[in-house]
Design a protein around this motif. Structure first.
Motif, PDB file in Angstrom:
ATOM      1  N   ALA A  88       0.865  -1.192   0.000  1.00  0.00           N
ATOM      2  CA  ALA A  88       0.000   0.000   0.000  1.00  0.00           C
ATOM      3  C   ALA A  88       0.896   1.234   0.000  1.00  0.00           C
ATOM      4  CB  ALA A  88      -0.893  -0.007   1.233  1.00  0.00           C
ATOM      5  N   ILE A  89       0.787   2.014  -1.058  1.00  0.00           N
ATOM      6  CA  ILE A  89       1.636   3.199  -1.201  1.00  0.00           C
ATOM      7  C   ILE A  89       0.751   4.449  -1.237  1.00  0.00           C
ATOM      8  CG2 ILE A  89       3.388   4.376  -2.608  1.00  0.00           C
ATOM      9  CD1 ILE A  89       4.400   1.669  -1.574  1.00  0.00           C
ATOM     10  N   GLY A  90       1.004   5.363  -0.327  1.00  0.00           N
ATOM     11  CA  GLY A  90       0.229   6.603  -0.269  1.00  0.00           C
ATOM     12  C   GLY A  90       0.930   7.728  -1.013  1.00  0.00           C
ATOM     13  N   ILE A  91       0.178   8.407  -1.847  1.00  0.00           N
ATOM     14  CA  ILE A  91       0.698   9.587  -2.570  1.00  0.00           C
ATOM     15  C   ILE A  91       0.186  10.800  -1.795  1.00  0.00           C
ATOM     16  CG2 ILE A  91       0.647  10.843  -4.765  1.00  0.00           C
ATOM     17  CD1 ILE A  91       0.048   8.048  -6.102  1.00  0.00           C
ATOM     18  N   ILE A  92       1.081  11.391  -1.018  1.00  0.00           N
ATOM     19  CA  ILE A  92       0.669  12.409  -0.042  1.00  0.00           C
ATOM     20  C   ILE A  92       0.747  13.811  -0.649  1.00  0.00           C
ATOM     21  CG2 ILE A  92       1.207  13.443   2.196  1.00  0.00           C
ATOM     22  CD1 ILE A  92       2.251  10.705   3.093  1.00  0.00           C
ATOM     23  N   LEU A  93      -0.388  14.493  -0.691  1.00  0.00           N
ATOM     24  CA  LEU A  93      -0.420  15.869  -1.212  1.00  0.00           C
ATOM     25  C   LEU A  93       0.047  16.819  -0.108  1.00  0.00           C
ATOM     26  CD1 LEU A  93      -3.904  15.929  -3.032  1.00  0.00           C
ATOM     27  CD2 LEU A  93      -1.688  15.068  -3.866  1.00  0.00           C
ATOM     28  N   GLY A  94       1.142  17.518  -0.367  1.00  0.00           N
ATOM     29  CA  GLY A  94       1.762  18.318   0.693  1.00  0.00           C
ATOM     30  C   GLY A  94       1.184  19.697   0.896  1.00  0.00           C
ATOM     31  N   SER A  95       0.332  20.160  -0.017  1.00  0.00           N
ATOM     32  CA  SER A  95      -0.196  21.527   0.158  1.00  0.00           C
ATOM     33  C   SER A  95      -1.689  21.489   0.411  1.00  0.00           C
ATOM     34  CB  SER A  95       0.094  22.396  -1.072  1.00  0.00           C
ATOM     35  OG  SER A  95      -0.515  21.845  -2.218  1.00  0.00           O
ATOM     36  N   THR A  96      -2.162  22.491   1.123  1.00  0.00           N
ATOM     37  CA  THR A  96      -3.581  22.544   1.481  1.00  0.00           C
ATOM     38  C   THR A  96      -4.215  23.875   1.081  1.00  0.00           C
ATOM     39  OG1 THR A  96      -2.944  23.334   3.677  1.00  0.00           O
ATOM     40  CG2 THR A  96      -3.352  20.970   3.475  1.00  0.00           C
ATOM     41  N   ARG A  97      -3.446  24.769   0.453  1.00  0.00           N
ATOM     42  CA  ARG A  97      -3.988  26.111   0.195  1.00  0.00           C
ATOM     43  C   ARG A  97      -5.091  26.079  -0.871  1.00  0.00           C
ATOM     44  NH1 ARG A  97      -2.445  28.971  -4.431  1.00  0.00           N
ATOM     45  NH2 ARG A  97      -1.042  27.734  -5.714  1.00  0.00           N
ATOM     46  N   GLN A  98      -6.013  27.053  -0.795  1.00  0.00           N
ATOM     47  CA  GLN A  98      -7.033  27.228  -1.836  1.00  0.00           C
ATOM     48  C   GLN A  98      -6.310  27.461  -3.158  1.00  0.00           C
ATOM     49  OE1 GLN A  98     -10.464  27.248  -1.381  1.00  0.00           O
ATOM     50  NE2 GLN A  98     -10.046  26.607   0.727  1.00  0.00           N
ATOM     51  N   GLY A  99      -6.727  26.812  -4.214  1.00  0.00           N
ATOM     52  CA  GLY A  99      -6.124  27.031  -5.525  1.00  0.00           C
ATOM     53  C   GLY A  99      -4.844  26.255  -5.758  1.00  0.00           C
ATOM     54  N   ARG A 100      -4.506  25.377  -4.862  1.00  0.00           N
ATOM     55  CA  ARG A 100      -3.270  24.574  -4.976  1.00  0.00           C
ATOM     56  C   ARG A 100      -3.273  23.743  -6.261  1.00  0.00           C
ATOM     57  NH1 ARG A 100      -4.868  19.571  -0.947  1.00  0.00           N
ATOM     58  NH2 ARG A 100      -6.960  19.409  -1.763  1.00  0.00           N
ATOM     59  N   VAL A 101      -2.072  23.431  -6.735  1.00  0.00           N
ATOM     60  CA  VAL A 101      -1.969  22.578  -7.923  1.00  0.00           C
ATOM     61  C   VAL A 101      -1.650  21.130  -7.562  1.00  0.00           C
ATOM     62  CG1 VAL A 101      -1.270  24.535  -9.376  1.00  0.00           C
ATOM     63  CG2 VAL A 101       0.499  23.065  -8.360  1.00  0.00           C
ATOM     64  N   SER A 102      -1.385  20.870  -6.300  1.00  0.00           N
ATOM     65  CA  SER A 102      -0.929  19.526  -5.910  1.00  0.00           C
ATOM     66  C   SER A 102      -1.888  18.390  -6.293  1.00  0.00           C
ATOM     67  CB  SER A 102      -0.604  19.459  -4.412  1.00  0.00           C
ATOM     68  OG  SER A 102      -1.710  19.842  -3.637  1.00  0.00           O
ATOM     69  N   PRO A 103      -3.237  18.600  -6.307  1.00  0.00           N
ATOM     70  CA  PRO A 103      -4.082  17.477  -6.738  1.00  0.00           C
ATOM     71  C   PRO A 103      -3.805  17.060  -8.183  1.00  0.00           C
ATOM     72  CG  PRO A 103      -5.380  19.072  -5.496  1.00  0.00           C
ATOM     73  CD  PRO A 103      -4.043  19.714  -5.750  1.00  0.00           C
ATOM     74  N   GLN A 104      -3.508  18.025  -9.050  1.00  0.00           N
ATOM     75  CA  GLN A 104      -3.195  17.690 -10.449  1.00  0.00           C
ATOM     76  C   GLN A 104      -1.915  16.847 -10.520  1.00  0.00           C
ATOM     77  OE1 GLN A 104      -3.478  20.974 -13.435  1.00  0.00           O
ATOM     78  NE2 GLN A 104      -3.814  22.273 -11.652  1.00  0.00           N
TER      79      GLN A 104
END
Ligand SMILES: Cc1cc2nc3c(=O)[nH]c(=O)nc-3n(C[C@H](O)[C@H](O)[C@H](O)COP(=O)(O)O)c2cc1C
Length: 182
Positions: A7-23
């Motif tokens: 099980a490998i987690g891809i951790i999104l490091g940013s939480t700001r509004q408008g962040r690009v990390s989900p992409q």
């Protein structure tokens, strides 16, 4: 040891509004899923509503869910963005919110920023060392200038696909090996 998939987690490091990390995270997951060698999942810090370390009761549902999630994962891929030459405060707080659950696991880093997020990634490596997380060498670095349009629409150069696979090869190898240590 069982034959269950890692099980490998891809951790999104940013939480700001408008962040690009989900992409970026979804792009990594797309490449990873094609490999079929592990169960990859996106882990979004924002979903856990974590209190600052020590500022809450320790009983928050989100904190407990976070610690359980980190515990259940065999390895990690950090999507690390550069904020003032380091990682985000949100990622540091999330990392600090667990300890033993990180130990003896492996991790890869995919970073981005004006210089590929290299400075943030190097800071992250130091933190992971303290947590006994084995960070792999191969490290895709994405440029805000050439891999994004208007710094917001993610359009990665093709060459990065091979870099992501090279990083995942090492994460899978070390995550498999470290299972025997735990
Ligand atoms: C507070 C802050 C500090 C930043 N500092 C840097 C920096 O030192 N170096 C850099 O390359 N980019 C820096 N940036 C640009 C970010 O890397 C860029 O906005 C990136 O999209 C952030 O990731 P996110 O959209 O997932 O939050 C900074 C952005 C913010 C919001």
């Amino acid at each position: 040891m069982t034959n269950e998939k890692l099980a490998i987690g891809i951790i999104l490091g940013s939480t700001r509004q408008g962040r690009v990390s989900p992409q970026v995270g979804e792009w990594v997951k797309g490449i990873a899923d094609k490999r079929g060698d592990a169960a990859y999942e996106i882990v979004d810090i924002a979903d856990f509503n974590l209190p600052f370390v020590g500022a809450g009761t320790g009983e928050e549902a989100g904190l407990k869910a976070w610690v359980e999630k980190i515990s259940n994962l065999d390895g990690y891929v950090f999507i690390a963005q550069e904020y003032n030459h380091s990682i985000t405060g949100a990622l540091k707080n999330a990392i600090d919110s667990a300890y033993a659950e990180w130990n003896n696991k492996a991790a890869g880093i995919v970073s981005y920023g004006s210089t590929g997020g290299a400075r943030a990634a190097e800071h992250l490596r130091g933190i992971l060392g303290e947590l006994q997380v084995a960070d792999v060498r191969n490290h895709p670095t994405l440029s805000l200038f050439t891999d994004f349009e208007n710094f917001s629409e993610f359009k990665p150069a093709e060459l990065h696909d091979a870099n992501v696979n090279g990083m995942l090869d090492q994460v899978i190898s070390w995550s498999t090996a470290l299972k025997s240590v735990r």
